[in-house]
Motif scaffolding. Structure first.
Motif, mmCIF file in Angstrom:
data_model
loop_
_atom_site.group_PDB
_atom_site.id
_atom_site.type_symbol
_atom_site.label_atom_id
_atom_site.label_comp_id
_atom_site.label_asym_id
_atom_site.label_seq_id
_atom_site.Cartn_x
_atom_site.Cartn_y
_atom_site.Cartn_z
ATOM 1 N N UNK A 84 53.104 -7.487 48.917
ATOM 2 C CA UNK A 84 54.270 -6.703 49.328
ATOM 3 C C UNK A 84 54.595 -6.866 50.809
ATOM 4 N N UNK A 85 53.693 -7.457 51.585
ATOM 5 C CA UNK A 85 53.943 -7.647 53.005
ATOM 6 C C UNK A 85 52.731 -7.299 53.854
ATOM 7 N N UNK A 93 46.101 -4.650 43.245
ATOM 8 C CA UNK A 93 46.618 -5.220 44.487
ATOM 9 C C UNK A 93 45.584 -6.147 45.111
ATOM 10 N N UNK A 94 46.004 -7.360 45.462
ATOM 11 C CA UNK A 94 45.152 -8.291 46.222
ATOM 12 C C UNK A 94 45.449 -8.040 47.695
ATOM 13 N N UNK A 95 44.406 -7.985 48.520
ATOM 14 C CA UNK A 95 44.612 -7.660 49.933
ATOM 15 C C UNK A 95 43.550 -8.296 50.817
#
Length: 92
Positions: free
Chosen positions: A19-20, A42-44
């Motif tokens: 998402x940014x 979510x990958x982060x």
């Protein structure tokens, strides 16, 4: 899950997801936090200072690409309550 990482020597920490990128806030104990919840799946990764390459979360519960890849938010079940042991037969 809310992102948090301890980085005492960093001047800036950001979190990168699909998402940014967002800046994290530093507290008085050198922990960097984001108050927004990351959804399951979510990958982060974290960006330290001006490094363009994200690094993994050292506390991530899921690193599908290994220790040099991005973390993934997973849902962890609550632990089962501990029921204890019977006193009879116990060794003292």
């Amino acid at each position: 899950m809310k992102a948090a990482v301890w980085a005492p020597l960093a001047r800036r920490v950001r979190i990168e997801t699909a998402a940014g990128t967002r800046d994290l806030e530093r507290d008085e104990h050198d922990w960097w936090h984001d108050d927004r919840e990351l959804p399951v799946g979510t990958r982060y990764g974290f960006l330290l200072d001006d490094d363009p390459e994200p690094i993994h979360d050292p506390r991530s519960r899921n690193l599908p690409d290994g220790v040099h890849g991005l973390g993934t938010v997973v849902e962890t079940p609550a632990p089962a309550p501990w029921v204890g042991r019977e006193l009879a037969g116990g060794v003292i």
